[in-house]
Motif scaffolding. Structure first.
Motif, mmCIF file in Angstrom:
data_model
loop_
_atom_site.group_PDB
_atom_site.id
_atom_site.type_symbol
_atom_site.label_atom_id
_atom_site.label_comp_id
_atom_site.label_asym_id
_atom_site.label_seq_id
_atom_site.Cartn_x
_atom_site.Cartn_y
_atom_site.Cartn_z
ATOM 1 N N ILE A 223 0.866 -1.181 0.000
ATOM 2 C CA ILE A 223 0.000 0.000 0.000
ATOM 3 C C ILE A 223 0.905 1.234 0.000
ATOM 4 N N THR A 224 0.816 2.024 -1.073
ATOM 5 C CA THR A 224 1.652 3.227 -1.191
ATOM 6 C C THR A 224 0.853 4.522 -1.140
ATOM 7 N N GLY A 225 -0.438 4.470 -1.235
ATOM 8 C CA GLY A 225 -1.254 5.669 -1.148
ATOM 9 C C GLY A 225 -2.633 5.338 -0.606
ATOM 10 N N THR A 226 -3.157 6.189 0.292
ATOM 11 C CA THR A 226 -4.475 5.970 0.904
ATOM 12 C C THR A 226 -5.412 7.092 0.507
ATOM 13 N N PHE A 227 -6.696 6.873 0.806
ATOM 14 C CA PHE A 227 -7.746 7.824 0.430
ATOM 15 C C PHE A 227 -7.623 9.101 1.250
ATOM 16 N N GLY A 228 -7.756 10.256 0.548
ATOM 17 C CA GLY A 228 -7.777 11.548 1.216
ATOM 18 C C GLY A 228 -6.432 12.203 1.384
ATOM 19 N N GLN A 229 -5.349 11.576 0.957
ATOM 20 C CA GLN A 229 -4.048 12.221 1.086
ATOM 21 C C GLN A 229 -3.981 13.486 0.229
ATOM 22 N N PRO A 230 -3.513 14.613 0.771
ATOM 23 C CA PRO A 230 -3.388 15.833 -0.047
ATOM 24 C C PRO A 230 -2.125 15.764 -0.929
ATOM 25 N N GLY A 231 -2.194 16.473 -2.063
ATOM 26 C CA GLY A 231 -1.021 16.535 -2.940
ATOM 27 C C GLY A 231 -1.347 17.211 -4.257
ATOM 28 N N SER A 232 -0.326 17.800 -4.840
ATOM 29 C CA SER A 232 -0.501 18.504 -6.116
ATOM 30 C C SER A 232 -0.537 17.583 -7.318
ATOM 31 N N MET A 233 -0.222 16.323 -7.098
ATOM 32 C CA MET A 233 -0.240 15.373 -8.209
ATOM 33 C C MET A 233 -1.657 15.036 -8.651
ATOM 34 N N TRP A 234 -2.647 15.274 -7.809
ATOM 35 C CA TRP A 234 -4.024 14.935 -8.125
ATOM 36 C C TRP A 234 -4.803 16.210 -8.420
ATOM 37 N N SER A 235 -5.569 16.133 -9.466
ATOM 38 C CA SER A 235 -6.308 17.322 -9.910
ATOM 39 C C SER A 235 -7.297 17.814 -8.869
ATOM 40 N N SER A 236 -7.823 16.919 -8.059
ATOM 41 C CA SER A 236 -8.770 17.308 -6.998
ATOM 42 C C SER A 236 -8.051 17.865 -5.788
ATOM 43 N N GLY A 237 -6.789 17.750 -5.692
ATOM 44 C CA GLY A 237 -6.027 18.233 -4.541
ATOM 45 C C GLY A 237 -5.792 17.191 -3.484
ATOM 46 N N TYR A 238 -6.381 16.021 -3.642
ATOM 47 C CA TYR A 238 -6.180 14.942 -2.680
ATOM 48 C C TYR A 238 -6.330 13.609 -3.424
ATOM 49 N N HIS A 239 -5.827 12.549 -2.791
ATOM 50 C CA HIS A 239 -5.880 11.225 -3.401
ATOM 51 C C HIS A 239 -7.282 10.663 -3.250
#
Length: 345
Positions: A223-239
């Motif tokens: 598991i490398t990413g979970t729901f709701g993580q913030p970040g600029s890589m996602w267009s919505s601003g979070y994973h």
């Protein structure tokens, strides 16, 4: 027994009467004349045990009768005093009216001996009665005081016993109430624990049953990413999903049986396959390197639907999984959903 000697006889001289003797204004028989009489052996018979004076002659009294009256008065007074001292009720002695004694005394107090006798008798009797009354009253007061003291002690003891009994009864009632409360609390706690245990067991059984119907999409992963993580890589601003990192080409399997509603390119998601379950929930499998199913195809739990890849907006090969209840645009946490199906990523 001794007797009086005969007194020498004196010449008899009749008493001379004055016309205004004792102020009566007329002659009265009781004023005289008198003659002096002395008892002799012939005139007095001895009486066994005591002397008795013979009846006077002529109704007159001489000086000896005066002495006799005064002696009787003194005896009566002494008797009253003795009765008062001894505590015995006095004997009332009545004194006859002797006007001759008063006349011999030469004043107007002819009734003084009788009055004095009655007064002394009354004083003796009243004193004795007063002493008796005082002694009886004192005894009565003492008895009443003792009775009241005993009654007070009895009442105090009864009160103490009643208070002790009430305290013991209250203590027993409190202990019973406390025990009952503790028992009720223990019963409620045991019931709650039993219900919780039963509920947990039922949930475990349900999840175990569901686990037979559901399975994880990748067997070997990280598991490398979970729901709701913030970040600029996602267009919505979070994973928006859950990332299972695995080598490219790792098999992707259907989590549950359903129908394939989409299979192809999806921009930032790369190659994506959408599996719609019978309850309307959509499962998105993204970034695949290849797709093994087509739209409208029915699949079952564990069927291969594609392979892990790095297509779309990625930094490395992984499976990006999203869960959309009832096909809604906004997804939910896939970790929570998988755990609700008896699976632990």
């Amino acid at each position: 027994m001794a007797s009086n000697r005969p007194a020498p006889e004196a010449p008899f001289v009749p008493a001379q009467r004055e016309s205004d003797t004792f102020g009566y204004g007329e002659y009265r028989t009781e004023e005289g004349p008198w003659e002096e009489w002395n008892p002799t052996e012939e005139s007095i018979r001895p009486v066994r045990g005591r002397h008795r004076v013979a009846k006077q002659r002529g109704g007159g009294l001489a000086r000896s009768s005066t002495v006799l009256g005064v002696g009787v008065i003194a005896a009566v007074g002494a008797g009253g005093m003795a009765s008062a001292h001894t505590g015995k009720p006095p004997v009332s002695i009545s004194m006859p009216d002797l006007p001759s004694v008063g006349s011999l005394l030469g004043d107007d107090t002819s009734d003084a001996p009788a009055a004095t006798t009655a007064s002394l008798s009354h004083v003796g009797t009243a004193s004795a009665e007063s002493d008796h009354s005082d002694a009886g009253e004192a005894l009565r007061n003492r008895i009443m005081a003792q009775a009241e003291q005993q009654q007070s002690k009895a009442e105090t003891k009864a009160t103490a016993v009643a208070v002790a009994a009430a305290a013991a009864e209250k203590q027993t009632a409190d202990a019973a109430a406390k025990a009952e409360k503790e028992a009720a609390a223990k019963a409620a706690d045991a019931k709650e624990k039993a219900e919780a245990a039963a509920k947990k067991q039922a949930e475990e059984e349900r999840l175990a049953e569901l686990a037979k119907q559901f399975q994880l999409p990748v067997v070997s992963y990280t598991i490398t990413g979970t729901f709701g993580q913030p970040g600029s890589m996602w267009s919505s601003g979070y994973h928006t999903g859950l990332d299972f990192a695995a080598p490219t080409g790792t098999l992707i399997k259907a989590i549950h049986g359903g129908t394939i509603t989409e299979a192809g390119w999806a921009g930032a998601y790369g190659y994506r396959t959408i599996l719609t379950l019978d309850d309307g929930t959509e499962l998105w499998f993204c970034h695949q390197s290849s797709i093994n199913v087509k739209v409208g195809q029915k699949v079952g739990t564990g069927d291969v639907i594609g392979r892990v890849g790095a297509t779309g907006n990625v930094t490395g090969p992984h499976l990006h999984l999203e869960v959309h209840p009832n096909g809604q645009a906004t997804g939910i946490d896939p970790m929570t959903w998988l755990r609700g199906k008896g699976l632990t990523p």
